[in-house]
Design a protein around this motif. Structure first.
Motif, PDB file in Angstrom:
ATOM      1  N   VAL A   1       0.833  -1.204   0.000  1.00 65.52           N
ATOM      2  CA  VAL A   1       0.000   0.000   0.000  1.00 65.52           C
ATOM      3  C   VAL A   1       0.869   1.255   0.000  1.00 65.52           C
ATOM      4  O   VAL A   1       0.640   2.191  -0.787  1.00 65.52           O
ATOM      5  CB  VAL A   1      -0.938  -0.001   1.228  1.00 65.52           C
ATOM      6  CG1 VAL A   1      -1.671   1.330   1.343  1.00 65.52           C
ATOM      7  CG2 VAL A   1      -1.941  -1.146   1.128  1.00 65.52           C
TER       8      VAL A   1
ATOM      9  N   GLU B   1      -7.670   4.924  -1.257  1.00 61.72           N
ATOM     10  CA  GLU B   1      -6.314   4.893  -1.798  1.00 61.72           C
ATOM     11  C   GLU B   1      -6.156   5.910  -2.925  1.00 61.72           C
ATOM     12  O   GLU B   1      -5.152   6.620  -3.001  1.00 61.72           O
ATOM     13  CB  GLU B   1      -5.996   3.482  -2.308  1.00 61.72           C
ATOM     14  CG  GLU B   1      -4.550   3.305  -2.735  1.00 61.72           C
ATOM     15  CD  GLU B   1      -4.194   1.853  -2.986  1.00 61.72           C
ATOM     16  OE1 GLU B   1      -3.269   1.603  -3.785  1.00 61.72           O
ATOM     17  OE2 GLU B   1      -4.835   0.973  -2.379  1.00 61.72           O
TER      18      GLU B   1
ATOM     19  N   VAL C   1      -5.665   5.249   3.724  1.00 70.52           N
ATOM     20  CA  VAL C   1      -6.399   4.111   3.172  1.00 70.52           C
ATOM     21  C   VAL C   1      -7.215   3.484   4.294  1.00 70.52           C
ATOM     22  O   VAL C   1      -6.682   3.115   5.338  1.00 70.52           O
ATOM     23  CB  VAL C   1      -5.423   3.084   2.572  1.00 70.52           C
ATOM     24  CG1 VAL C   1      -6.184   1.889   2.010  1.00 70.52           C
ATOM     25  CG2 VAL C   1      -4.576   3.735   1.485  1.00 70.52           C
TER      26      VAL C   1
END
Length: 276
Positions: A73, A134, A217
């Motif tokens: 991520v 995101e 996120v």
């Protein structure tokens, strides 16, 4: 150019740490030893062991798996943010610096206005409007870093606009777009690449900070900043929940900074002949 022993060591360590970060992120996209979001209350707060190398959290989720998925991520968001800032900022900076006139003044005015806000504060404001996702993090951080890239590309273009090879291209009848693409842009790549490494570290740290504040996120997706935030309530009974994501962030930033420092010495012509 010839690097000193210290700079060669910087390059080697930085390359290894950044390579570890990228490989961990790539591996986290396709494989983790456990499902990073799977809840197993039987093994909650398990200490590091052969079964769970980094232990488990308050929901019994494997910390190693979450660190690996969190690397994916962080790297994805950071690369996306830097690419957004580079593409938009380089385009605005080179075009405005080459064209000049009212367009140049307008771009610089907007850039100065945005640079009046700290990057993370500007990203926070954008995130409150867009919401936590995101894509929103990438857009917020990309917009926050675009003014700095625009300024760098603009200053580089101004220094190149009156150079002989640019004037010769114009005298040959080449259009402005061709001259920019063929002669101006290639000569601004080196400083932009060096700056991109520092932006990558800043974006990774900012993404962790936003996740720590609950604006990154959203869960259940694992993020290093979110893992640090979750560890606050269990720091006295499960210190590994803070140690492993914290060490991951520190090593990633150390590697990025060391590699960026070495790349600056390799690519920046002003550093030629300088040994430290």
């Amino acid at each position: 150019m010839k690097l000193s022993l210290f700079k060669r060591l910087n390059l080697a360590i930085g390359t290894v740490l950044v390579g570890w970060l990228v490989l961990t992120a790539l591996l986290g996209l396709v494989y983790t030893p456990y499902d990073p979001t799977a809840v197993d209350l039987v093994t909650r707060y398990a200490a590091p062991s052969l079964h769970h190398w980094f232990g488990t959290d308050e929901f019994g989720r494997d910390v190693l798996a979450r660190v690996m998925a969190g690397a994916a991520v962080s790297v994805t968001v950071s690369i996306g943010s830097v690419l957004f800032a580079l593409v938009v900022g380089t385009t605005l900076g080179t075009v405005s610096g080459y064209v000049g006139g009212w367009f140049d003044r307008l771009v610089l005015m907007l850039t100065d206005a945005l640079m009046a806000f700290p990057g993370l504060l500007l990203a926070l404001g954008i995130m409150t409007v867009l919401g936590a996702s995101e894509g929103a993090v990438v857009l917020a951080l990309g917009l926050a870093y675009t003014p700095s890239v625009t300024r760098l590309a603009h200053s580089g273009t101004l220094s190149l606009r009156s150079r002989d090879f640019v004037v010769a291209s114009q005298a040959m009848g080449n259009g402005g777009a061709w001259t920019l693409w063929r002669h101006v842009l290639p000569n601004t790549v080196a400083p932009l690449l060096v700056f991109a490494t520092s932006l990558f570290g800043s974006a990774l740290l900012a993404e962790s900070a936003l996740s720590f504040l609950g604006l990154g996120v959203p869960p259940p997706a694992p993020t290093w900043g979110g893992m640090l935030a979750d560890s606050r309530d269990a720091i006295d009974r499960a210190i590994w929940l803070a140690i492993f994501p914290g060490v991951a962030i520190s090593l990633a930033l150390l590697g990025i900074n060391m590699l960026g420092d070495a790349l600056r010495d390799l690519l920046d012509p002003r550093m030629k002949g300088v040994t430290r």
